[in-house]
Motif scaffolding. Structure first.
Motif, short mmCIF file in Angstrom:
data_model
loop_
_atom_site.label_atom_id
_atom_site.label_comp_id
_atom_site.label_asym_id
_atom_site.label_seq_id
_atom_site.Cartn_x
_atom_site.Cartn_y
_atom_site.Cartn_z
N HIS A 1 15.87 13.44 -14.84
CA HIS A 1 15.85 13.48 -16.22
C HIS A 1 16.80 14.09 -17.13
O HIS A 1 16.64 14.67 -18.06
N ALA B 1 17.32 12.64 -20.90
CA ALA B 1 16.30 13.19 -21.96
C ALA B 1 16.68 14.81 -22.18
O ALA B 1 16.52 15.51 -23.01
N THR B 2 16.81 15.50 -20.95
CA THR B 2 17.10 17.13 -21.23
C THR B 2 18.23 17.35 -21.76
O THR B 2 18.48 18.27 -22.51
N ILE C 1 14.77 19.87 -13.55
CA ILE C 1 14.68 18.93 -14.44
C ILE C 1 15.63 17.52 -13.97
O ILE C 1 15.24 16.51 -13.92
#
Length: 161
Positions: free
Chosen positions: A42, A45-46, A37
């Motif tokens: 990302h 956000a992760t 991810i």
């Protein structure tokens, strides 16, 4: 959790607690997922999701009556969620370090890992103190407060595009 599992509410033996700890294998699943991810761009956000999972794990342990089968099941779920979030966050941090130049990577990774383990040791020590003085309510409250504080700090960071 080992203190809670050994308490009269659950009465697990050392062997039972050791079997319970196998729930920690969930972190092995989180590592490649978090890496993939993050590779897709990302990471930010992760990171928030990982810290949110860790914070969410502790309230899960209060849903059912302590000592019940449901409660033990929720403790297993909480352990999986907690370990998943911690492992994902560790992976994301190391990924950020390894995107830096080789001249600083080794030193920063060593410092990162030392800080990570020091935080774990201090968290365990304060968690045991909280459990001794306020039971699982205090220990789990302390455990949830730390990732929530990290999330608050996370909101203040500058976003890198």
């Amino acid at each position: 959790m080992p203190l809670l599992l050994a308490s009269p509410a659950f009465g697990l033996s050392q062997g039972g607690i050791a079997l319970f700890s196998l729930a920690g294998a969930a972190g092995a699943v989180a590592t490649p997922l978090a890496g993939r991810i993050a590779d897709q761009g990302h990471s930010r956000a992760t990171t928030a999701l990982a810290m949110g999972l860790v914070a969410l794990a502790f309230p899960l342990t209060h849903i059912a009556q302590p000592g019940s089968g449901w409660s033990l099941g929720l403790l297993v779920v909480a352990a999986i969620v907690l370990d998943f979030g911690v492992a994902a966050n560790l992976t994301l941090g190391q990924r950020a370090i390894f995107t830096l130049g080789a001249d600083v990577r080794a030193r920063l990774n060593g410092l990162y890992m030392a800080t990570f383990f020091l935080g774990g040791a201090l968290g365990s020590a304060f968690g045991a103190w909280a459990y001794a003085y306020g039971g699982w309510a205090w220990a789990s409250g302390f455990g949830a407060a730390l990732p929530m504080a990290a999330l608050v700090y996370w909101t203040t960071e500058n976003r890198i595009h």
